[in-house]
Design an enzyme around this catalytic site. Structure first.
Site, PDB file in Angstrom:
ATOM      1  N   SER A  25       0.803  -1.208   0.000  1.00 14.95           N
ATOM      2  CA  SER A  25       0.000   0.000   0.000  1.00 14.95           C
ATOM      3  C   SER A  25       0.846   1.272   0.000  1.00 14.95           C
ATOM      4  O   SER A  25       1.538   1.561  -0.966  1.00 14.95           O
ATOM      5  CB  SER A  25      -0.948  -0.059   1.208  1.00 14.95           C
ATOM      6  OG  SER A  25      -1.970   0.880   1.097  1.00 14.95           O
TER       7      SER A  25
ATOM      8  N   ASP B  22      10.439   5.005 -10.154  1.00 15.51           N
ATOM      9  CA  ASP B  22      10.097   5.660 -11.423  1.00 15.51           C
ATOM     10  C   ASP B  22      10.975   6.879 -11.687  1.00 15.51           C
ATOM     11  O   ASP B  22      11.326   7.169 -12.837  1.00 15.51           O
ATOM     12  CB  ASP B  22       8.625   6.068 -11.435  1.00 15.51           C
ATOM     13  CG  ASP B  22       7.703   4.893 -11.712  1.00 15.51           C
ATOM     14  OD1 ASP B  22       8.218   3.763 -11.857  1.00 15.51           O
ATOM     15  OD2 ASP B  22       6.472   5.093 -11.785  1.00 15.51           O
TER      16      ASP B  22
ATOM     17  N   LYS C 253      -0.782  -4.239  -3.169  1.00 16.88           N
ATOM     18  CA  LYS C 253      -2.075  -3.669  -2.776  1.00 16.88           C
ATOM     19  C   LYS C 253      -2.145  -2.235  -3.294  1.00 16.88           C
ATOM     20  O   LYS C 253      -1.550  -1.325  -2.735  1.00 16.88           O
ATOM     21  CB  LYS C 253      -2.203  -3.704  -1.257  1.00 16.88           C
ATOM     22  CG  LYS C 253      -3.634  -3.523  -0.750  1.00 16.88           C
ATOM     23  CD  LYS C 253      -3.945  -2.097  -0.464  1.00 16.88           C
ATOM     24  CE  LYS C 253      -5.318  -1.966   0.156  1.00 16.88           C
ATOM     25  NZ  LYS C 253      -5.658  -0.554   0.403  1.00 16.88           N
TER      26      LYS C 253
END
Length: 437
Positions: free
Chosen positions: A304, A315, A329
Protein backbone atom coordinates in the site's frame (compact mmCIF):
# COMPACT_ATOMS: atom_id res chain seq x y z
CA UNK A 1 3.74 20.35 -1.06
CA UNK A 2 1.56 23.39 -0.51
CA UNK A 3 -1.34 21.70 -2.29
CA UNK A 4 -1.79 19.22 0.56
CA UNK A 5 -3.39 21.87 2.75
CA UNK A 6 -6.08 22.32 0.13
CA UNK A 7 -7.19 18.70 -0.17
CA UNK A 8 -10.87 18.25 -0.84
CA UNK A 9 -13.03 16.43 1.67
CA UNK A 10 -12.91 13.37 -0.55
CA UNK A 11 -9.13 13.57 -0.78
CA UNK A 12 -8.95 13.47 2.99
CA UNK A 13 -11.33 10.55 2.97
CA UNK A 14 -9.06 8.72 0.58
CA UNK A 15 -5.85 9.73 2.30
CA UNK A 16 -5.58 6.45 4.12
CA UNK A 17 -4.51 3.09 2.79
CA UNK A 18 -4.48 -0.10 4.82
CA UNK A 19 -3.32 -3.50 3.72
CA UNK A 20 -6.36 -5.85 4.08
CA UNK A 21 -9.28 -5.44 6.45
CA UNK A 22 -6.62 -5.98 9.05
CA UNK A 23 -5.94 -6.32 12.69
CA UNK A 24 -4.10 -3.02 12.59
CA UNK A 25 -5.67 -0.91 9.86
CA UNK A 26 -5.08 2.83 9.68
CA UNK A 27 -7.97 4.81 8.34
CA UNK A 28 -10.26 7.68 9.30
CA UNK A 29 -13.87 8.59 8.49
CA UNK A 30 -15.11 10.96 5.85
CA UNK A 31 -18.13 11.20 3.61
CA UNK A 32 -18.65 11.17 -0.15
CA UNK A 33 -20.66 13.81 -2.00
CA UNK A 34 -24.39 13.11 -1.96
CA UNK A 35 -24.45 12.84 -5.76
CA UNK A 36 -21.85 10.10 -5.61
CA UNK A 37 -23.93 7.84 -3.40
CA UNK A 38 -27.45 8.62 -4.56
CA UNK A 39 -27.11 7.23 -8.11
CA UNK A 40 -29.77 7.37 -10.84
CA UNK A 41 -30.21 3.69 -11.63
CA UNK A 42 -33.74 2.36 -11.01
CA UNK A 43 -34.26 0.06 -8.06
CA UNK A 44 -33.88 -3.66 -8.92
CA UNK A 45 -37.40 -4.56 -7.87
CA UNK A 46 -37.23 -8.27 -8.75
CA UNK A 47 -34.06 -8.76 -6.72
CA UNK A 48 -35.50 -6.78 -3.80
CA UNK A 49 -38.61 -8.99 -3.84
CA UNK A 50 -36.36 -12.06 -3.75
CA UNK A 51 -34.42 -10.57 -0.85
CA UNK A 52 -37.62 -9.88 1.07
CA UNK A 53 -38.84 -13.43 0.36
CA UNK A 54 -35.58 -14.98 1.60
CA UNK A 55 -35.74 -12.83 4.72
CA UNK A 56 -39.30 -13.96 5.37
CA UNK A 57 -38.49 -17.66 4.77
CA UNK A 58 -35.54 -17.56 7.19
CA UNK A 59 -37.64 -15.86 9.87
CA UNK A 60 -40.46 -18.35 9.51
CA UNK A 61 -38.62 -21.61 8.83
CA UNK A 62 -35.10 -21.52 10.26
CA UNK A 63 -34.51 -24.02 13.07
CA UNK A 64 -33.97 -21.23 15.62
CA UNK A 65 -35.49 -17.74 15.82
CA UNK A 66 -33.33 -15.00 14.27
CA UNK A 67 -34.12 -11.32 14.82
CA UNK A 68 -34.39 -8.82 11.96
CA UNK A 69 -31.33 -6.82 13.09
CA UNK A 70 -29.04 -9.86 12.92
CA UNK A 71 -30.36 -10.94 9.53
CA UNK A 72 -30.00 -7.49 7.98
CA UNK A 73 -26.49 -6.91 9.38
CA UNK A 74 -25.43 -10.32 8.05
CA UNK A 75 -26.86 -9.38 4.66
CA UNK A 76 -24.82 -6.15 4.65
CA UNK A 77 -21.64 -8.04 5.60
CA UNK A 78 -22.24 -10.55 2.82
CA UNK A 79 -22.85 -7.75 0.32
CA UNK A 80 -19.46 -6.18 1.11
CA UNK A 81 -17.43 -9.36 1.56
CA UNK A 82 -18.14 -10.36 -2.05
CA UNK A 83 -16.81 -7.08 -3.48
CA UNK A 84 -13.09 -7.33 -2.63
CA UNK A 85 -10.96 -8.26 0.41
CA UNK A 86 -10.69 -4.65 1.61
CA UNK A 87 -14.33 -3.55 1.65
CA UNK A 88 -16.06 -4.30 4.91
CA UNK A 89 -18.85 -3.32 7.31
CA UNK A 90 -17.63 -1.81 10.58
CA UNK A 91 -19.70 -2.22 13.71
CA UNK A 92 -19.26 0.40 16.47
CA UNK A 93 -16.27 -1.29 18.20
CA UNK A 94 -14.49 -1.94 14.91
CA UNK A 95 -15.13 1.63 13.76
CA UNK A 96 -13.78 3.07 17.02
CA UNK A 97 -10.64 0.92 16.87
CA UNK A 98 -10.08 1.95 13.26
CA UNK A 99 -10.28 5.63 14.20
CA UNK A 100 -7.85 5.18 17.09
CA UNK A 101 -5.25 3.26 15.09
CA UNK A 102 -3.89 6.30 13.18
CA UNK A 103 -2.44 7.64 16.44
CA UNK A 104 -0.02 4.71 16.52
CA UNK A 105 -1.33 3.20 19.77
CA UNK A 106 -3.81 0.33 19.96
CA UNK A 107 -4.34 -3.06 21.52
CA UNK A 108 -3.61 -6.44 19.97
CA UNK A 109 -0.84 -8.70 18.73
CA UNK A 110 0.81 -6.46 16.15
CA UNK A 111 -0.14 -8.34 12.98
CA UNK A 112 -1.44 -7.06 9.66
CA UNK A 113 -3.58 -9.82 8.20
CA UNK A 114 -5.50 -10.71 5.04
CA UNK A 115 -7.15 -13.85 3.68
CA UNK A 116 -5.99 -16.64 1.38
CA UNK A 117 -7.94 -19.77 0.43
CA UNK A 118 -10.29 -19.19 3.35
CA UNK A 119 -7.45 -18.95 5.90
CA UNK A 120 -6.06 -15.92 7.70
CA UNK A 121 -2.75 -14.88 6.15
CA UNK A 122 -0.12 -12.67 7.80
CA UNK A 123 0.77 -9.72 5.60
CA UNK A 124 3.39 -8.44 8.02
CA UNK A 125 4.19 -8.35 11.72
CA UNK A 126 4.77 -4.88 13.19
CA UNK A 127 8.20 -4.23 14.71
CA UNK A 128 8.58 -4.55 18.49
CA UNK A 129 5.17 -6.16 19.03
CA UNK A 130 4.23 -9.59 20.46
CA UNK A 131 3.90 -10.97 16.91
CA UNK A 132 7.36 -9.87 15.71
CA UNK A 133 9.02 -10.98 18.97
CA UNK A 134 7.39 -14.42 18.65
CA UNK A 135 8.83 -14.85 15.15
CA UNK A 136 5.61 -14.49 13.12
CA UNK A 137 6.58 -13.94 9.46
CA UNK A 138 4.89 -12.49 6.34
CA UNK A 139 3.07 -15.25 4.47
CA UNK A 140 2.33 -17.36 7.56
CA UNK A 141 -1.16 -18.89 7.52
CA UNK A 142 -3.03 -18.77 10.82
CA UNK A 143 -5.08 -21.97 10.66
CA UNK A 144 -6.33 -21.99 14.27
CA UNK A 145 -6.90 -19.41 17.00
CA UNK A 146 -6.97 -20.94 20.48
CA UNK A 147 -7.64 -24.32 18.90
CA UNK A 148 -10.57 -23.10 16.81
CA UNK A 149 -10.12 -23.46 13.00
CA UNK A 150 -10.08 -20.21 11.03
CA UNK A 151 -11.13 -21.84 7.75
CA UNK A 152 -14.26 -20.11 6.51
CA UNK A 153 -14.60 -17.45 9.22
CA UNK A 154 -14.59 -13.80 8.15
CA UNK A 155 -11.54 -11.62 8.57
CA UNK A 156 -13.29 -9.36 11.07
CA UNK A 157 -14.28 -12.41 13.15
CA UNK A 158 -10.67 -13.55 13.21
CA UNK A 159 -9.53 -10.07 14.19
CA UNK A 160 -12.07 -10.00 17.02
CA UNK A 161 -10.77 -13.36 18.29
CA UNK A 162 -7.18 -12.10 18.30
CA UNK A 163 -8.05 -8.94 20.18
CA UNK A 164 -8.51 -9.14 23.92
CA UNK A 165 -7.47 -7.92 27.33
CA UNK A 166 -3.89 -6.66 27.60
CA UNK A 167 -1.75 -9.32 29.26
CA UNK A 168 -4.02 -12.21 28.25
CA UNK A 169 -2.52 -15.12 26.32
CA UNK A 170 -3.54 -16.48 22.94
CA UNK A 171 -2.38 -19.52 20.97
CA UNK A 172 -2.06 -19.34 17.19
CA UNK A 173 -1.57 -22.44 15.05
CA UNK A 174 0.57 -21.45 12.09
CA UNK A 175 1.54 -23.06 8.78
CA UNK A 176 4.69 -21.70 7.14
CA UNK A 177 5.70 -22.41 3.53
CA UNK A 178 3.39 -25.43 3.29
CA UNK A 179 5.07 -27.18 6.22
CA UNK A 180 3.61 -28.81 9.30
CA UNK A 181 1.40 -26.71 11.60
CA UNK A 182 3.04 -25.42 14.78
CA UNK A 183 1.74 -23.46 17.76
CA UNK A 184 2.86 -19.99 18.82
CA UNK A 185 1.79 -18.58 22.18
CA UNK A 186 1.58 -14.80 22.41
CA UNK A 187 0.57 -12.32 25.09
CA UNK A 188 -1.69 -9.48 24.02
CA UNK A 189 -0.24 -6.03 24.59
CA UNK A 190 -0.96 -2.35 24.09
CA UNK A 191 0.66 -1.78 20.70
CA UNK A 192 2.61 1.48 20.56
CA UNK A 193 4.19 1.70 17.16
CA UNK A 194 7.07 4.09 16.56
CA UNK A 195 6.80 4.63 12.84
CA UNK A 196 10.37 5.87 12.19
CA UNK A 197 13.70 4.50 13.46
CA UNK A 198 17.18 5.59 12.44
CA UNK A 199 20.85 4.92 13.17
CA UNK A 200 24.28 5.02 11.53
CA UNK A 201 25.30 1.68 10.02
CA UNK A 202 28.87 2.72 9.34
CA UNK A 203 30.74 5.98 9.10
CA UNK A 204 28.83 8.10 6.61
CA UNK A 205 26.06 5.57 5.99
CA UNK A 206 22.63 5.99 7.56
CA UNK A 207 19.73 3.62 8.09
CA UNK A 208 16.11 4.83 8.13
CA UNK A 209 13.30 2.37 8.83
CA UNK A 210 9.59 3.18 8.45
CA UNK A 211 7.42 0.54 10.14
CA UNK A 212 4.11 2.01 8.97
CA UNK A 213 2.75 5.33 7.71
CA UNK A 214 1.05 7.28 10.48
CA UNK A 215 -0.22 10.86 10.42
CA UNK A 216 3.13 12.35 11.56
CA UNK A 217 5.50 9.98 9.71
CA UNK A 218 6.55 12.57 7.14
CA UNK A 219 7.62 14.98 9.89
CA UNK A 220 9.45 12.19 11.75
CA UNK A 221 11.41 11.24 8.61
CA UNK A 222 12.56 14.86 8.16
CA UNK A 223 13.79 14.92 11.78
CA UNK A 224 15.52 11.54 11.40
CA UNK A 225 17.36 12.70 8.26
CA UNK A 226 18.55 15.85 10.04
CA UNK A 227 19.70 13.80 13.04
CA UNK A 228 21.64 11.33 10.88
CA UNK A 229 23.39 14.14 9.04
CA UNK A 230 24.27 15.90 12.30
CA UNK A 231 25.71 12.67 13.76
CA UNK A 232 27.93 12.36 10.69
CA UNK A 233 29.34 15.87 10.49
CA UNK A 234 26.55 17.38 8.43
CA UNK A 235 26.67 15.05 5.42
CA UNK A 236 25.79 11.44 4.57
CA UNK A 237 27.58 9.27 2.00
CA UNK A 238 24.59 6.97 1.59
CA UNK A 239 21.24 5.97 3.09
CA UNK A 240 19.24 2.74 3.33
CA UNK A 241 15.47 3.33 3.45
CA UNK A 242 13.91 0.17 4.89
CA UNK A 243 10.26 -0.42 3.91
CA UNK A 244 10.26 -4.17 4.51
CA UNK A 245 7.18 -5.49 6.31
CA UNK A 246 5.62 -2.01 6.17
CA UNK A 247 1.89 -2.63 5.68
CA UNK A 248 1.01 0.92 4.61
CA UNK A 249 -1.11 3.52 6.37
CA UNK A 250 -1.78 7.18 5.64
CA UNK A 251 -1.50 8.21 1.98
CA UNK A 252 -0.57 11.82 2.76
CA UNK A 253 2.38 10.62 4.85
CA UNK A 254 3.57 8.42 1.97
CA UNK A 255 3.48 11.49 -0.27
CA UNK A 256 5.40 13.57 2.29
CA UNK A 257 8.07 10.88 2.71
CA UNK A 258 8.51 10.59 -1.06
CA UNK A 259 8.79 14.37 -1.29
CA UNK A 260 11.73 14.34 1.16
CA UNK A 261 13.73 12.50 -1.53
CA UNK A 262 12.44 14.23 -4.68
CA UNK A 263 12.80 17.78 -6.03
CA UNK A 264 10.10 17.68 -8.69
CA UNK A 265 7.63 15.51 -10.55
CA UNK A 266 4.56 13.42 -9.89
CA UNK A 267 4.57 11.17 -6.81
CA UNK A 268 1.27 9.29 -7.14
CA UNK A 269 -2.20 9.70 -8.62
CA UNK A 270 -5.52 7.96 -8.01
CA UNK A 271 -8.38 7.08 -10.34
CA UNK A 272 -11.90 5.96 -9.52
CA UNK A 273 -15.48 6.15 -10.78
CA UNK A 274 -16.18 9.40 -8.96
CA UNK A 275 -14.69 12.55 -10.48
CA UNK A 276 -13.38 13.82 -7.13
CA UNK A 277 -11.48 10.57 -6.59
CA UNK A 278 -9.00 11.50 -9.32
CA UNK A 279 -6.20 13.11 -7.34
CA UNK A 280 -2.58 13.96 -8.18
CA UNK A 281 0.26 14.61 -5.74
CA UNK A 282 3.54 16.21 -6.85
CA UNK A 283 6.86 16.95 -5.16
CA UNK A 284 8.06 20.44 -4.31
CA UNK A 285 11.60 21.73 -4.84
CA UNK A 286 12.84 21.08 -1.28
CA UNK A 287 14.88 17.88 -0.78
CA UNK A 288 15.52 16.96 2.87
CA UNK A 289 17.80 14.11 1.78
CA UNK A 290 20.02 16.47 -0.26
CA UNK A 291 20.39 13.90 -3.03
CA UNK A 292 22.15 11.32 -0.86
CA UNK A 293 22.73 7.96 -2.66
CA UNK A 294 19.77 5.78 -1.72
CA UNK A 295 18.92 2.07 -1.53
CA UNK A 296 15.30 1.16 -0.73
CA UNK A 297 14.60 -2.27 0.81
CA UNK A 298 11.22 -3.92 0.08
CA UNK A 299 9.73 -7.40 0.47
CA UNK A 300 6.41 -9.25 0.36
CA UNK A 301 5.28 -7.41 3.49
CA UNK A 302 5.73 -3.97 1.89
CA UNK A 303 2.22 -2.89 0.94
CA UNK A 304 0.00 0.00 0.00
CA UNK A 305 1.53 3.31 1.12
CA UNK A 306 4.97 1.65 1.28
CA UNK A 307 4.53 0.67 -2.38
CA UNK A 308 3.63 4.28 -3.24
CA UNK A 309 6.99 5.47 -1.89
CA UNK A 310 8.94 2.62 -3.50
CA UNK A 311 7.18 3.09 -6.85
CA UNK A 312 7.74 6.86 -6.90
CA UNK A 313 11.44 6.58 -6.06
CA UNK A 314 11.90 3.80 -8.62
CA UNK A 315 10.10 5.66 -11.42
CA UNK A 316 12.17 8.80 -10.79
CA UNK A 317 15.36 6.68 -10.60
CA UNK A 318 16.05 8.33 -7.27
CA UNK A 319 17.32 5.16 -5.62
CA UNK A 320 17.97 1.46 -6.17
CA UNK A 321 15.19 -0.85 -5.01
CA UNK A 322 16.52 -4.04 -3.45
CA UNK A 323 14.91 -7.11 -1.90
CA UNK A 324 11.92 -9.12 -3.16
CA UNK A 325 8.58 -8.32 -4.82
CA UNK A 326 6.18 -6.23 -2.74
CA UNK A 327 2.65 -7.21 -1.66
CA UNK A 328 0.67 -5.63 -4.53
CA UNK A 329 -2.07 -3.67 -2.78
CA UNK A 330 -2.87 -0.76 -5.07
CA UNK A 331 -6.38 0.24 -4.01
CA UNK A 332 -7.69 3.10 -1.90
CA UNK A 333 -10.34 2.68 0.80
CA UNK A 334 -12.74 5.37 1.94
CA UNK A 335 -14.40 5.10 5.35
CA UNK A 336 -18.05 6.17 5.13
CA UNK A 337 -19.78 6.77 8.49
CA UNK A 338 -23.32 5.41 8.82
CA UNK A 339 -25.97 5.87 11.46
CA UNK A 340 -25.58 4.39 14.97
CA UNK A 341 -21.76 4.71 15.03
CA UNK A 342 -21.29 2.22 12.21
CA UNK A 343 -19.35 2.68 8.96
CA UNK A 344 -18.46 1.19 5.61
CA UNK A 345 -14.86 0.79 4.54
CA UNK A 346 -15.24 0.83 0.77
CA UNK A 347 -12.71 0.52 -2.05
CA UNK A 348 -13.20 3.66 -4.13
CA UNK A 349 -10.10 4.07 -6.31
CA UNK A 350 -6.81 2.60 -7.55
CA UNK A 351 -3.51 4.43 -7.24
CA UNK A 352 -0.79 4.66 -9.90
CA UNK A 353 2.93 5.36 -9.82
CA UNK A 354 4.29 8.39 -11.74
CA UNK A 355 4.89 6.29 -14.88
CA UNK A 356 1.27 5.07 -14.84
CA UNK A 357 1.84 1.63 -13.30
CA UNK A 358 -0.98 0.06 -11.31
CA UNK A 359 0.55 -2.08 -8.58
CA UNK A 360 -2.76 -3.82 -7.81
CA UNK A 361 -2.22 -7.61 -7.56
CA UNK A 362 1.25 -7.26 -9.12
CA UNK A 363 3.44 -5.38 -6.68
CA UNK A 364 6.74 -3.57 -7.13
CA UNK A 365 9.60 -5.58 -8.60
CA UNK A 366 12.97 -4.56 -7.09
CA UNK A 367 15.83 -3.42 -9.32
CA UNK A 368 18.13 -5.88 -7.57
CA UNK A 369 16.57 -9.07 -6.24
CA UNK A 370 18.09 -10.14 -2.94
CA UNK A 371 16.21 -12.91 -1.11
CA UNK A 372 16.12 -13.17 2.63
CA UNK A 373 19.06 -15.23 3.91
CA UNK A 374 21.11 -15.91 7.02
CA UNK A 375 24.60 -14.47 7.30
CA UNK A 376 27.24 -16.95 8.47
CA UNK A 377 30.67 -15.50 9.06
CA UNK A 378 33.75 -17.68 8.87
CA UNK A 379 36.72 -16.92 11.08
CA UNK A 380 39.72 -15.71 9.11
CA UNK A 381 42.69 -18.05 9.17
CA UNK A 382 45.91 -16.66 10.61
CA UNK A 383 48.00 -15.16 7.78
CA UNK A 384 51.40 -13.52 7.30
CA UNK A 385 52.21 -10.59 5.08
CA UNK A 386 55.43 -9.38 3.47
CA UNK A 387 55.75 -6.79 6.23
CA UNK A 388 55.94 -9.62 8.81
CA UNK A 389 59.06 -11.13 7.26
CA UNK A 390 62.41 -10.30 8.83
CA UNK A 391 64.58 -8.11 6.61
CA UNK A 392 61.77 -7.14 4.24
CA UNK A 393 62.32 -4.16 1.97
CA UNK A 394 60.70 -0.85 2.79
CA UNK A 395 57.98 0.73 0.69
CA UNK A 396 59.44 2.47 -2.39
CA UNK A 397 57.15 5.47 -1.94
CA UNK A 398 58.00 5.91 1.71
CA UNK A 399 54.76 4.41 3.01
CA UNK A 400 54.59 2.84 6.47
CA UNK A 401 54.74 -0.95 6.86
CA UNK A 402 51.39 -2.72 7.25
CA UNK A 403 52.03 -6.05 8.99
CA UNK A 404 49.22 -8.48 9.83
CA UNK A 405 47.37 -7.57 12.99
CA UNK A 406 44.77 -9.37 15.03
CA UNK A 407 41.56 -7.40 14.60
CA UNK A 408 39.53 -6.52 17.62
CA UNK A 409 36.09 -8.08 17.54
CA UNK A 410 33.67 -5.30 16.63
CA UNK A 411 30.46 -4.84 18.57
CA UNK A 412 27.25 -6.21 17.03
CA UNK A 413 25.97 -4.12 14.14
CA UNK A 414 22.49 -4.07 12.63
CA UNK A 415 23.74 -5.28 9.24
CA UNK A 416 25.68 -8.25 10.66
CA UNK A 417 22.58 -10.46 10.98
CA UNK A 418 20.57 -8.99 8.10
CA UNK A 419 21.76 -10.20 4.69
CA UNK A 420 19.57 -7.85 2.68
CA UNK A 421 20.69 -4.84 4.72
CA UNK A 422 24.36 -5.80 4.43
CA UNK A 423 23.95 -6.09 0.65
CA UNK A 424 22.28 -2.66 0.55
CA UNK A 425 25.19 -1.13 2.48
CA UNK A 426 27.73 -2.80 0.17
CA UNK A 427 25.91 -1.41 -2.87
CA UNK A 428 25.95 2.10 -1.41
CA UNK A 429 29.69 1.88 -0.79
CA UNK A 430 30.21 0.66 -4.35
CA UNK A 431 28.14 3.51 -5.75
CA UNK A 432 30.27 6.00 -3.83
CA UNK A 433 33.48 4.50 -5.22
CA UNK A 434 32.26 4.99 -8.80
CA UNK A 435 30.97 8.49 -8.06
CA UNK A 436 34.31 9.57 -6.59
CA UNK A 437 36.09 8.27 -9.68
Amino acid sequence: MPHLSRLTSLALAMALLGCAPQLLAAEEPESLPATAVSGKAPLPLDELRTFAEVLDRIKSSYVEPVDDKTLLENAIKGMLSNLDPHSTYLEPEDFEELQESTSGEFGGLGIEVGTEDGFIKVVSPIDDTPASKAGIQPGDLIVKIDGQPTKGISLMEAVDKMRGKIGSKINLTVVRDGGKPFDVELMRAAIKVKSVKSELLDKGYGYLRITQFQVNTGEEVAKALAKLKKENGGRLSGLVLDLRNNPGGVLQSAVEVSDHFLKKGLIVYTKGRIANSELRFSADSADASEGVPLVVLINGGSASAAEIVAGALQDHKRGVLMGTDSFGKGSVQTVLPLNNDRALKLTTALYYTPSGRSIQAQGIVPDVEVPRAKVTREQDAETFKEADLAGHLGNGNGGADRPSTSKKAAGPRLQDDDYQLSQALNLLKGLNVTREN
